[in-house]
Design a protein around this motif. Structure first.
Motif, PDB file in Angstrom:
ATOM      1  N   LEU A  22       0.842  -1.197   0.000  1.00 50.05           N
ATOM      2  CA  LEU A  22       0.000   0.000   0.000  1.00 50.05           C
ATOM      3  C   LEU A  22       0.878   1.249   0.000  1.00 50.05           C
ATOM      4  O   LEU A  22       0.625   2.204  -0.743  1.00 50.05           O
ATOM      5  CB  LEU A  22      -0.911   0.015   1.238  1.00 50.05           C
ATOM      6  CG  LEU A  22      -1.653   1.339   1.448  1.00 50.05           C
ATOM      7  CD1 LEU A  22      -2.763   1.504   0.410  1.00 50.05           C
ATOM      8  CD2 LEU A  22      -2.236   1.446   2.860  1.00 50.05           C
ATOM      9  N   ARG A  23       1.915   1.230   0.840  1.00 50.72           N
ATOM     10  CA  ARG A  23       2.810   2.383   0.937  1.00 50.72           C
ATOM     11  C   ARG A  23       3.418   2.727  -0.426  1.00 50.72           C
ATOM     12  O   ARG A  23       3.439   3.889  -0.830  1.00 50.72           O
ATOM     13  CB  ARG A  23       3.933   2.071   1.938  1.00 50.72           C
ATOM     14  CG  ARG A  23       4.964   3.189   2.036  1.00 50.72           C
ATOM     15  CD  ARG A  23       6.140   2.764   2.871  1.00 50.72           C
ATOM     16  NE  ARG A  23       6.876   1.677   2.235  1.00 50.72           N
ATOM     17  CZ  ARG A  23       7.751   0.906   2.871  1.00 50.72           C
ATOM     18  NH1 ARG A  23       7.983   1.086   4.150  1.00 50.72           N
ATOM     19  NH2 ARG A  23       8.395  -0.044   2.226  1.00 50.72           N
ATOM     20  N   GLU A  24       3.887   1.713  -1.144  1.00 50.99           N
ATOM     21  CA  GLU A  24       4.517   1.997  -2.436  1.00 50.99           C
ATOM     22  C   GLU A  24       3.485   2.497  -3.449  1.00 50.99           C
ATOM     23  O   GLU A  24       3.798   3.327  -4.296  1.00 50.99           O
ATOM     24  CB  GLU A  24       5.272   0.769  -2.948  1.00 50.99           C
ATOM     25  CG  GLU A  24       6.456   0.382  -2.061  1.00 50.99           C
ATOM     26  CD  GLU A  24       7.346   1.564  -1.671  1.00 50.99           C
ATOM     27  OE1 GLU A  24       7.843   2.261  -2.577  1.00 50.99           O
ATOM     28  OE2 GLU A  24       7.520   1.816  -0.457  1.00 50.99           O
ATOM     29  N   ALA A  25       2.256   1.987  -3.360  1.00 55.53           N
ATOM     30  CA  ALA A  25       1.188   2.488  -4.245  1.00 55.53           C
ATOM     31  C   ALA A  25       0.939   3.964  -3.951  1.00 55.53           C
ATOM     32  O   ALA A  25       0.799   4.782  -4.870  1.00 55.53           O
ATOM     33  CB  ALA A  25      -0.085   1.666  -4.064  1.00 55.53           C
ATOM     34  N   ILE A  26       0.898   4.331  -2.669  1.00 57.32           N
ATOM     35  CA  ILE A  26       0.698   5.738  -2.278  1.00 57.32           C
ATOM     36  C   ILE A  26       1.846   6.589  -2.817  1.00 57.32           C
ATOM     37  O   ILE A  26       1.631   7.657  -3.400  1.00 57.32           O
ATOM     38  CB  ILE A  26       0.591   5.867  -0.737  1.00 57.32           C
ATOM     39  CG1 ILE A  26      -0.727   5.269  -0.252  1.00 57.32           C
ATOM     40  CG2 ILE A  26       0.725   7.324  -0.293  1.00 57.32           C
ATOM     41  CD1 ILE A  26      -0.851   5.161   1.260  1.00 57.32           C
ATOM     42  N   TYR A  27       3.064   6.096  -2.640  1.00 56.70           N
ATOM     43  CA  TYR A  27       4.239   6.833  -3.146  1.00 56.70           C
ATOM     44  C   TYR A  27       4.109   7.070  -4.660  1.00 56.70           C
ATOM     45  O   TYR A  27       4.289   8.191  -5.141  1.00 56.70           O
ATOM     46  CB  TYR A  27       5.522   6.054  -2.820  1.00 56.70           C
ATOM     47  CG  TYR A  27       6.741   6.627  -3.491  1.00 56.70           C
ATOM     48  CD1 TYR A  27       7.360   7.772  -2.985  1.00 56.70           C
ATOM     49  CD2 TYR A  27       7.251   6.056  -4.654  1.00 56.70           C
ATOM     50  CE1 TYR A  27       8.461   8.321  -3.614  1.00 56.70           C
ATOM     51  CE2 TYR A  27       8.353   6.598  -5.289  1.00 56.70           C
ATOM     52  CZ  TYR A  27       8.954   7.734  -4.770  1.00 56.70           C
ATOM     53  OH  TYR A  27      10.030   8.286  -5.410  1.00 56.70           O
ATOM     54  N   ARG A  28       3.772   6.010  -5.398  1.00 56.66           N
ATOM     55  CA  ARG A  28       3.693   6.143  -6.863  1.00 56.66           C
ATOM     56  C   ARG A  28       2.553   7.076  -7.278  1.00 56.66           C
ATOM     57  O   ARG A  28       2.708   7.891  -8.185  1.00 56.66           O
ATOM     58  CB  ARG A  28       3.505   4.759  -7.513  1.00 56.66           C
ATOM     59  CG  ARG A  28       4.761   3.908  -7.489  1.00 56.66           C
ATOM     60  CD  ARG A  28       4.577   2.664  -8.348  1.00 56.66           C
ATOM     61  NE  ARG A  28       3.523   1.788  -7.858  1.00 56.66           N
ATOM     62  CZ  ARG A  28       3.711   0.756  -7.035  1.00 56.66           C
ATOM     63  NH1 ARG A  28       4.923   0.477  -6.594  1.00 56.66           N
ATOM     64  NH2 ARG A  28       2.702   0.004  -6.643  1.00 56.66           N
ATOM     65  N   VAL A  29       1.416   6.963  -6.607  1.00 53.94           N
ATOM     66  CA  VAL A  29       0.267   7.802  -6.967  1.00 53.94           C
ATOM     67  C   VAL A  29       0.602   9.279  -6.780  1.00 53.94           C
ATOM     68  O   VAL A  29       0.370  10.106  -7.666  1.00 53.94           O
ATOM     69  CB  VAL A  29      -0.986   7.415  -6.137  1.00 53.94           C
ATOM     70  CG1 VAL A  29      -2.037   8.518  -6.196  1.00 53.94           C
ATOM     71  CG2 VAL A  29      -1.565   6.103  -6.643  1.00 53.94           C
ATOM     72  N   PHE A  30       1.198   9.618  -5.619  1.00 55.46           N
ATOM     73  CA  PHE A  30       1.423  11.037  -5.351  1.00 55.46           C
ATOM     74  C   PHE A  30       2.631  11.587  -6.108  1.00 55.46           C
ATOM     75  O   PHE A  30       2.657  12.769  -6.425  1.00 55.46           O
ATOM     76  CB  PHE A  30       1.485  11.304  -3.840  1.00 55.46           C
ATOM     77  CG  PHE A  30       0.113  11.282  -3.220  1.00 55.46           C
ATOM     78  CD1 PHE A  30      -0.710  12.398  -3.309  1.00 55.46           C
ATOM     79  CD2 PHE A  30      -0.384  10.138  -2.617  1.00 55.46           C
ATOM     80  CE1 PHE A  30      -2.002  12.379  -2.787  1.00 55.46           C
ATOM     81  CE2 PHE A  30      -1.666  10.097  -2.084  1.00 55.46           C
ATOM     82  CZ  PHE A  30      -2.473  11.225  -2.169  1.00 55.46           C
ATOM     83  N   THR A  31       3.601  10.741  -6.441  1.00 56.79           N
ATOM     84  CA  THR A  31       4.699  11.254  -7.268  1.00 56.79           C
ATOM     85  C   THR A  31       4.232  11.415  -8.708  1.00 56.79           C
ATOM     86  O   THR A  31       4.651  12.338  -9.391  1.00 56.79           O
ATOM     87  CB  THR A  31       5.968  10.356  -7.220  1.00 56.79           C
ATOM     88  OG1 THR A  31       5.577   9.001  -7.370  1.00 56.79           O
ATOM     89  CG2 THR A  31       6.719  10.542  -5.925  1.00 56.79           C
ATOM     90  N   ALA A  32       3.353  10.544  -9.174  1.00 56.15           N
ATOM     91  CA  ALA A  32       2.823  10.681 -10.540  1.00 56.15           C
ATOM     92  C   ALA A  32       2.023  11.971 -10.653  1.00 56.15           C
ATOM     93  O   ALA A  32       2.139  12.717 -11.625  1.00 56.15           O
ATOM     94  CB  ALA A  32       1.946   9.481 -10.902  1.00 56.15           C
ATOM     95  N   ARG A  33       1.236  12.271  -9.594  1.00 57.31           N
ATOM     96  CA  ARG A  33       0.460  13.516  -9.613  1.00 57.31           C
ATOM     97  C   ARG A  33       1.387  14.722  -9.592  1.00 57.31           C
ATOM     98  O   ARG A  33       1.181  15.691 -10.291  1.00 57.31           O
ATOM     99  CB  ARG A  33      -0.469  13.581  -8.401  1.00 57.31           C
ATOM    100  CG  ARG A  33      -1.629  12.611  -8.471  1.00 57.31           C
ATOM    101  CD  ARG A  33      -2.525  12.873  -7.277  1.00 57.31           C
ATOM    102  NE  ARG A  33      -2.869  14.282  -7.228  1.00 57.31           N
ATOM    103  CZ  ARG A  33      -3.870  14.825  -7.892  1.00 57.31           C
ATOM    104  NH1 ARG A  33      -4.645  14.074  -8.611  1.00 57.31           N
ATOM    105  NH2 ARG A  33      -4.104  16.110  -7.814  1.00 57.31           N
TER     106      ARG A  33
END
Ligand SMILES: [Zn+2]
Length: 204
Positions: free
Chosen positions: A79-90
């Motif tokens: 979950l943490r890595e998904a959050i990291y990827r989502v917010f860096t992509a944004r």
């Protein structure tokens, strides 16, 4: 007993604090800070997602079922890595992967399924009503916070530390969104010291 690990909760948003439980830099040289299930509990306590009594129950449950605790920790890291990827992509003006959004949504949904809408002091709030020793509690709470952050009218601008050795995220409230470092006292200072060192070397 070794004292629980202390985490940095200075990003400005709970899901980003959770993303910052990796130090070093992704993807080349990440350094895991959630080394075992007790670290996840310590983080949940520090972030006020758990009361001390709940934390004690979770630690006891993890001791009884170490394999289940390891799997729960793995899910939390995913979950943490998904959050990291989502917010860096944004942050990079890109769009997040649908699979990462789905992962956050599914975990938030699982958490809602174990929560009730409860009135307290004239206000209603989602309150945990699942098993007190549910090993995924912290993950559910973080996923819910991440889904709420994504639903805000003005989703905050999220920056990523400009250091080569740090990929921490932060809510960038600076004018023109020009903030570069996760923390001026840490990465910002190191960069300043490096510049100073480079200058003194070339002038001597
Ligand atoms: Zn940094």
């Amino acid at each position: 007993m070794t004292p629980p690990r202390q985490f940095d909760l200075g990003s400005g948003a709970l899901p980003l604090d959770f993303a910052n439980t990796v130090s070093g830099s992704r993807p080349a040289s990440p350094r895991e800070l959630l080394l075992d299930y007790d670290d996840l509990v310590a983080w949940g306590l520090q972030a006020c997602l758990l009361a001390e009594a709940d934390a004690a129950k979770l630690r006891a449950e993890a001791k009884r079922h170490p394999q289940a605790a390891r799997r729960a920790l793995e899910r939390a890291r995913d979950l943490r890595e998904a959050i990291y990827r989502v917010f860096t992509a944004r942050g990079a003006a890109g769009s997040p992967e649908a699979s990462d959004i789905a992962l956050i949504g599914a975990a938030a949904g699982e958490g809602f399924a174990r929560s009730s809408l409860v009135e307290r002091d004239g206000r209603y709030a989602w309150t945990w009503s699942g098993a007190r020793d549910d090993l995924d509690r912290v993950r559910y709470a973080v996923a819910r916070a991440a889904s709420e952050l994504l639903q805000e009218d003005d989703v905050p601008i999220v920056g990523e530390c400009a250091s080569d050795t740090c990929t921490w995220l932060f809510v960038d409230t600076s004018k023109n969104h020009s903030r570069r470092w996760c923390s001026m006292s840490d990465c910002g200072n190191r960069a300043k010291a490096r510049r100073h060192y480079a200058r003194t070397r070339t002038t001597n």
